[in-house]
Motif scaffolding. Structure first.
Motif, PDB file in Angstrom:
ATOM      1  N   THR A  11      40.512  61.383  51.610  1.00 55.09           N
ATOM      2  CA  THR A  11      39.761  60.891  50.455  1.00 55.09           C
ATOM      3  C   THR A  11      39.563  62.003  49.428  1.00 55.09           C
ATOM      4  OG1 THR A  11      38.621  59.316  51.879  1.00 55.09           O
ATOM      5  CG2 THR A  11      37.582  59.801  49.769  1.00 55.09           C
ATOM      6  N   VAL A  57      38.694  62.489  63.735  1.00 55.22           N
ATOM      7  CA  VAL A  57      39.271  61.385  62.950  1.00 55.22           C
ATOM      8  C   VAL A  57      38.488  61.201  61.649  1.00 55.22           C
ATOM      9  CG1 VAL A  57      39.645  58.886  62.894  1.00 55.22           C
ATOM     10  CG2 VAL A  57      40.224  60.205  64.951  1.00 55.22           C
ATOM     11  N   TYR A  58      37.163  61.246  61.757  1.00 49.17           N
ATOM     12  CA  TYR A  58      36.308  61.181  60.561  1.00 49.17           C
ATOM     13  C   TYR A  58      36.715  62.255  59.555  1.00 49.17           C
ATOM     14  CZ  TYR A  58      32.116  61.858  57.658  1.00 49.17           C
ATOM     15  OH  TYR A  58      31.265  62.024  56.599  1.00 49.17           O
ATOM     16  N   GLN A  87      42.789  62.793  47.613  1.00 51.01           N
ATOM     17  CA  GLN A  87      43.118  61.850  46.542  1.00 51.01           C
ATOM     18  C   GLN A  87      42.241  62.098  45.305  1.00 51.01           C
ATOM     19  OE1 GLN A  87      42.690  57.654  47.439  1.00 51.01           O
ATOM     20  NE2 GLN A  87      43.739  57.039  45.565  1.00 51.01           N
ATOM     21  N   ASP A 103      29.724  67.946  50.416  1.00 51.44           N
ATOM     22  CA  ASP A 103      28.950  67.306  51.485  1.00 51.44           C
ATOM     23  C   ASP A 103      29.516  67.670  52.861  1.00 51.44           C
ATOM     24  OD1 ASP A 103      27.061  65.986  49.929  1.00 51.44           O
ATOM     25  OD2 ASP A 103      28.242  64.154  49.756  1.00 51.44           O
ATOM     26  N   HIS A 104      30.755  68.136  52.897  1.00 51.46           N
ATOM     27  CA  HIS A 104      31.419  68.383  54.177  1.00 51.46           C
ATOM     28  C   HIS A 104      31.772  69.845  54.424  1.00 51.46           C
ATOM     29  CE1 HIS A 104      31.899  64.058  53.444  1.00 51.46           C
ATOM     30  NE2 HIS A 104      31.723  63.977  54.731  1.00 51.46           N
ATOM     31  N   THR A 106      31.419  65.229  46.951  1.00 50.79           N
ATOM     32  CA  THR A 106      32.030  64.575  48.113  1.00 50.79           C
ATOM     33  C   THR A 106      32.616  65.634  49.041  1.00 50.79           C
ATOM     34  OG1 THR A 106      32.699  62.856  46.535  1.00 50.79           O
ATOM     35  CG2 THR A 106      33.498  62.642  48.794  1.00 50.79           C
ATOM     36  N   LYS A 141      39.881  61.438  57.714  1.00 54.70           N
ATOM     37  CA  LYS A 141      39.696  60.432  56.662  1.00 54.70           C
ATOM     38  C   LYS A 141      39.007  61.041  55.440  1.00 54.70           C
ATOM     39  CE  LYS A 141      39.546  56.201  54.917  1.00 54.70           C
ATOM     40  NZ  LYS A 141      40.757  55.442  54.564  1.00 54.70           N
ATOM     41  N   VAL A 142      38.008  61.877  55.682  1.00 54.07           N
ATOM     42  CA  VAL A 142      37.326  62.561  54.570  1.00 54.07           C
ATOM     43  C   VAL A 142      38.318  63.443  53.817  1.00 54.07           C
ATOM     44  CG1 VAL A 142      35.630  64.347  54.013  1.00 54.07           C
ATOM     45  CG2 VAL A 142      35.016  62.479  55.566  1.00 54.07           C
TER      46      VAL A 142
END
Lengths: 233, 233, 233, 233
Positions: free
Chosen positions: A194, A186-187, A197, A122-123, A119, A190-191
């Protein structure tokens, strides 16, 4: 009463509302800006205005030296940080700052967020950096301007690219994220929340959880962002 | 059937509903009051009424000695605590009490919430105090009145200002927050819950997380509340 | 096609829907029943029916020996546990069983939930008991009937009153709660879940958090449930 | 413009939307597929399309060798994993992949989820397996195809049945779940996320929490899935 910055204000307004809809802010916390590179200005949320009351025409337009070009309201107290980043990182089109819970927790813990899984990869391929809290003399000085310096110094010292790593934690404060436009900033916010967490839970379950292996970091980043990327349309 | 306290009841009603909408209470837990300093009375939620059934005309009006001035219903069981605070802290205009999850957890842990970051320092410079549980003879006595004493004693012993620190944890019980009006008391309850969650997560990630440095505490509090504050409109 | 149990079915239906609305169940998990003491029957959710599809006429009516009195559908697989509790605890009017997250976590940890604060003491003075997992021969036998025995044995062995303590954790399984009617059983399920989360967080923040002192347990329980109770209308 | 795969596309579309509604994904994360065994094809979400913008006609149809049979868009980047599972496990009718928070946390911790309670045993008797991260040469090769091999190898090595165990964690990545159709695959994804959260909390409360005893595992699985099952209608 039309403004040449109408579309820019609208982009900025919608991105700020999204911050609220995504549960990344409460009350007046946080702010998003959007830049217009052709005109050398950016749009930002006014200071201390609740998201439910925010209107597109409240958005303030400034140049990169913090001169107000248009707008009746006082801009976000973090405006100088945005301006400094726009001035020095010419490729970015939008910036978002939040006090999202898990991101802030890592910032308060003064720890980078390790890349534990795909996850994250991926970024970005790096750990999400946590910049050190500022020196006292810089805090007492031009604080929000120096916050921008703090972020860029952190990237320079670590050899990070702000084109690949589009997010940072400010030690004891919270996250800033950016991207090609305000929506992407903004994206990324949020990533980041996530991933923050997930990393928190990972360490709770297994304090010795290993970092993601290099081959997987590279594979997941490349399939989405590399030359031969095959993710998306 | 109009009442001279109509506006006060409405303020109190709306603040109680906000408590519910913000997810700070379930069922009949919690209560908010609002004061009318000119008339020396305050309005408070009736005891044991679910928020979905609460109406503005149910709100009870009392003076600072707990005499009911207007209202058919029994006031909140915590009314005497509110009255004591209004009588002794003349600057406050509203009080909120909740059983919000993270705030209660810190109260049950009997620990102050350390100032770990700027989200906290944006609102107060001190650790959020957790008042000791009451002595047994005081519990057996005028309990809710003594709860007010417990809060004020805690502030006096620690040299805290109730004008700066607008929130407290009652050991083993839960949070009280106050402010210039009922809406601000609710706002402070939500901020407290958010800060309580962030501090909890911070310690889970890094049990040795340092307290926020003084320069940052001062900077963030001053830019929002100091003489030269530049936050908000 | 009217039924003499129409009102009972409606009560049972609404309580089951509330379980879902309160976030205590997903899919077909959980079940609530309601008793009609005059007719010696109880109403319970049919087995395996999603809450979104549940209709009042789906509710099944049985006597305390599990004979179906009315209804086309198979009753909840936990029906015999409900029947045993209704038969032996004549004062209860409703029972709710959930797989709510924090309640299940304590049950899986095989630990009682200690009374850490007044939120707990507002509802009961004892730790919330976690009944031991059943002996293998009883599991292999009349399992759901034996689950009822397991609950009542736990209360008898510990000298707990099912009139005061209206909830229990079944070790490795999850919570059962009861009360004067089905709505109260659902209320107790929600309170249990809230208290379970608070206790979990309390121990995370302070593993040595002390049990609530006796004077506060008594005071909070008595002001809501004692002879001179002054909570509510 | 009608398609012989209209019903299949609709099933796949609805299952993808459900993934989003259940809170198991954000943005474009995750993907669900549905198979048509008679025609030897499956339907899958297109890559990188946000759930709010997804339409039934966007769904892509492929055979088990990844040849696109119908559809204008590029299929999910994880398509080859789905294809490999459909080709080798002929009994499955749908597959779901998410980045749900607690499931990912266990995958990142590289740990199986132990069977701690009946919520777990209601669905499967084994610990939920966490497959090892892939060898570097396999990552560099046909990655998504090899991911399918990784899953099936894990089941073969452990002697697990994919008919009983309908879910797996991919180490450092996240969960895959399957079932008789796409809706069941989504259901299993939600159950996995719920069980993952419960197991996480269980270990936080009691790091020495025991595994569920065999008699209870068997009893709960059998009453729902055994020859004499009596759960459901």
């Amino acid at each position: 009463m039309s403004s040449k910055y109408q579309a820019l204000k609208q982009e900025c307004f919608e991105a700020n509302i999204a911050l609220n809809d995504l549960g990344l802010v409460i009350y007046t916390f946080g702010n998003v800006s959007a830049v217009d590179r052709n005109n050398g200005v950016f749009a930002i949320k006014p200071s201390g205005v609740p998201y439910e009351k925010l209107k597109p025409e409240d958005i303030v337009i400034l140049d990169y030296d913090n001169t107000i070009i248009e707008g009746e309201m006082r801009p976000s107290s973090d405006t100088k940080t945005h301006a400094y980043l726009y001035k020095n990182w010419e490729h970015i089109g939008g910036i978002a700052h939040t006090h999202a819970t898990y991101s802030v927790a890592w910032a308060q813990a003064q720890m980078d967020i390790p890349v534990f899984g795909t996850t994250h990869a991926d970024h970005l391929t790096a750990d999400i950096p946590c910049a050190e809290p500022m020196r006292d003399d810089l805090i007492a000085g031009n604080y929000e301007h120096n916050t921008g310096i703090q972020i860029i110094d952190c990237f320079n010292e670590r050899g990070l690219s702000s084109e690949e790593v589009e997010m940072v934690l400010l030690g004891n404060h919270g996250p800033f994220a950016w991207g090609k436009d305000a929506a992407k900033a903004v994206y990324n916010s949020k990533v980041l929340e996530t991933v923050a967490q997930m990393a928190y839970l990972t360490l709770q379950i297994n304090p010795k959880a290993p970092r993601l292996k290099d081959a997987l970091i590279k594979k997941h980043y490349e399939r989405k962002h590399g030359k031969n990327a095959y993710y998306g349309q």
